[in-house]
Design a protein around this motif. Structure first.
Motif, PDB file in Angstrom:
ATOM      1  N   ARG A   1       7.602   5.057  -1.944  1.00 30.01           N
ATOM      2  CA  ARG A   1       7.725   3.662  -2.367  1.00 30.01           C
ATOM      3  C   ARG A   1       7.425   3.530  -3.863  1.00 30.01           C
ATOM      4  NH1 ARG A   1      10.381  -0.326  -1.035  1.00 30.01           N
ATOM      5  NH2 ARG A   1       9.829  -0.098   1.137  1.00 30.01           N
ATOM      6  N   ALA A   2       6.443   4.283  -4.366  1.00 30.39           N
ATOM      7  CA  ALA A   2       6.083   4.215  -5.789  1.00 30.39           C
ATOM      8  C   ALA A   2       7.227   4.709  -6.657  1.00 30.39           C
ATOM      9  CB  ALA A   2       4.819   5.037  -6.037  1.00 30.39           C
ATOM     10  N   THR A   3       7.888   5.793  -6.250  1.00 30.41           N
ATOM     11  CA  THR A   3       9.006   6.304  -7.060  1.00 30.41           C
ATOM     12  C   THR A   3      10.171   5.328  -7.066  1.00 30.41           C
ATOM     13  OG1 THR A   3       9.797   7.570  -5.161  1.00 30.41           O
ATOM     14  CG2 THR A   3       8.432   8.743  -6.745  1.00 30.41           C
ATOM     15  N   THR A   4      10.486   4.717  -5.929  1.00 29.64           N
ATOM     16  CA  THR A   4      11.598   3.760  -5.919  1.00 29.64           C
ATOM     17  C   THR A   4      11.272   2.544  -6.782  1.00 29.64           C
ATOM     18  OG1 THR A   4      10.743   2.818  -3.869  1.00 29.64           O
ATOM     19  CG2 THR A   4      12.518   4.396  -3.658  1.00 29.64           C
TER      20      THR A   4
ATOM     21  N   LYS B   1      -2.510  10.623   8.099  1.00 33.25           N
ATOM     22  CA  LYS B   1      -2.909  10.381   6.706  1.00 33.25           C
ATOM     23  C   LYS B   1      -1.840  10.880   5.742  1.00 33.25           C
ATOM     24  CE  LYS B   1      -7.930  10.690   7.288  1.00 33.25           C
ATOM     25  NZ  LYS B   1      -9.107  11.514   6.985  1.00 33.25           N
ATOM     26  N   THR B   2      -1.319  12.101   5.982  1.00 33.05           N
ATOM     27  CA  THR B   2      -0.291  12.638   5.084  1.00 33.05           C
ATOM     28  C   THR B   2       0.982  11.811   5.160  1.00 33.05           C
ATOM     29  OG1 THR B   2       0.352  14.219   6.791  1.00 33.05           O
ATOM     30  CG2 THR B   2      -1.181  15.004   5.118  1.00 33.05           C
ATOM     31  N   ARG B   3       1.377  11.360   6.357  1.00 36.19           N
ATOM     32  CA  ARG B   3       2.566  10.512   6.488  1.00 36.19           C
ATOM     33  C   ARG B   3       2.395   9.225   5.690  1.00 36.19           C
ATOM     34  NH1 ARG B   3       2.530  12.073  12.017  1.00 36.19           N
ATOM     35  NH2 ARG B   3       1.413  10.147  12.546  1.00 36.19           N
ATOM     36  N   ARG B   4       1.221   8.628   5.757  1.00 33.93           N
ATOM     37  CA  ARG B   4       0.950   7.400   5.024  1.00 33.93           C
ATOM     38  C   ARG B   4       1.039   7.629   3.520  1.00 33.93           C
ATOM     39  NH1 ARG B   4      -3.410   4.820   2.665  1.00 33.93           N
ATOM     40  NH2 ARG B   4      -4.777   6.578   3.099  1.00 33.93           N
ATOM     41  N   LEU B   5       0.460   8.746   3.030  1.00 32.51           N
ATOM     42  CA  LEU B   5       0.482   9.035   1.600  1.00 32.51           C
ATOM     43  C   LEU B   5       1.893   9.362   1.114  1.00 32.51           C
ATOM     44  CD1 LEU B   5      -2.817  11.067   1.245  1.00 32.51           C
ATOM     45  CD2 LEU B   5      -2.364   8.728   0.507  1.00 32.51           C
ATOM     46  N   GLU B   6       2.677  10.077   1.950  1.00 27.97           N
ATOM     47  CA  GLU B   6       4.065  10.372   1.578  1.00 27.97           C
ATOM     48  C   GLU B   6       4.874   9.086   1.453  1.00 27.97           C
ATOM     49  OE1 GLU B   6       5.450  13.267   0.676  1.00 27.97           O
ATOM     50  OE2 GLU B   6       3.456  14.157   0.866  1.00 27.97           O
ATOM     51  N   GLY B   7       4.671   8.174   2.375  1.00 31.67           N
ATOM     52  CA  GLY B   7       5.369   6.883   2.309  1.00 31.67           C
ATOM     53  C   GLY B   7       4.995   6.113   1.063  1.00 31.67           C
ATOM     54  N   LYS B   8       3.719   6.162   0.680  1.00 33.72           N
ATOM     55  CA  LYS B   8       3.273   5.472  -0.532  1.00 33.72           C
ATOM     56  C   LYS B   8       3.908   6.090  -1.782  1.00 33.72           C
ATOM     57  CE  LYS B   8      -1.183   4.312  -0.834  1.00 33.72           C
ATOM     58  NZ  LYS B   8      -1.536   2.900  -0.785  1.00 33.72           N
ATOM     59  N   LYS B   9       3.984   7.426  -1.787  1.00 33.69           N
ATOM     60  CA  LYS B   9       4.590   8.099  -2.947  1.00 33.69           C
ATOM     61  C   LYS B   9       6.066   7.748  -3.062  1.00 33.69           C
ATOM     62  CE  LYS B   9       1.530  12.101  -3.021  1.00 33.69           C
ATOM     63  NZ  LYS B   9       1.393  13.501  -2.640  1.00 33.69           N
TER      64      LYS B   9
ATOM     65  N   GLY C   1      12.555  -0.047 -13.050  1.00 34.73           N
ATOM     66  CA  GLY C   1      12.228  -0.538 -14.387  1.00 34.73           C
ATOM     67  C   GLY C   1      13.408  -0.471 -15.347  1.00 34.73           C
ATOM     68  N   ARG C   2      13.181  -1.005 -16.544  1.00 36.52           N
ATOM     69  CA  ARG C   2      14.243  -1.026 -17.570  1.00 36.52           C
ATOM     70  C   ARG C   2      14.519   0.388 -18.067  1.00 36.52           C
ATOM     71  NH1 ARG C   2      13.375  -5.448 -21.734  1.00 36.52           N
ATOM     72  NH2 ARG C   2      14.852  -6.580 -20.464  1.00 36.52           N
TER      73      ARG C   2
END
Length: 136
Positions: free
Chosen positions: A125-128, A115-123, A133-134
């Protein structure tokens, strides 16, 4: 005689095989020789144990008709003997597939680490994605 298992065998009278002409390409000889095999096996009239019959009739296989007859067409080989053996092998595999008992699926829950690995990957991806953005 077709050997299914150590205790179950099928007699020759239970399996009906007829030679037919094969389909498809093959030149002029394919129009003259009957090398394909049409195998018919009636489940209800057979000497199979009742458990085998029930499971075979419950299968949703296109080779089994509504009357409970297994129809197999073998035309992969050029000779009638090889096609006969292929049809018998396919019938044997079909009956053997019914004997295998499916394992019960036990539902499992994901571990805390996964679960933590999945959430870290999501975070990550969200930052990248937010950095794409502009720039203001």
């Amino acid at each position: 005689m077709l050997q299914i298992s150590n205790t179950v065998t099928l007699a020759d009278w239970e399996i009906e095989m007829t030679a037919i002409r094969a389909q498809g390409a093959g030149g002029q000889n394919v129009n003259k020789t009957s090398s394909a095999i049409h195998l018919r096996f009636d489940i209800n009239r057979s000497s199979l144990p009742a458990v085998y019959k029930e499971r075979l009739l419950a299968l949703s296989d296109s080779r089994i008709t509504t009357e409970g007859v297994v129809v197999i067409k073998a035309q992969a080989y050029r000779t009638q003997e090889l096609n006969k053996q292929d049809a018998l092998n396919r019938l044997q595999e079909l009956i053997k597939s019914v004997t295998v008992v499916q394992k019960k699926r036990r539902p499992t829950k994901p571990t805390r680490a996964s679960k933590t690995r999945r959430l870290e990957g999501k975070k990550k991806r969200a930052t990248t994605k937010s950095l794409r953005g502009r720039v203001v």
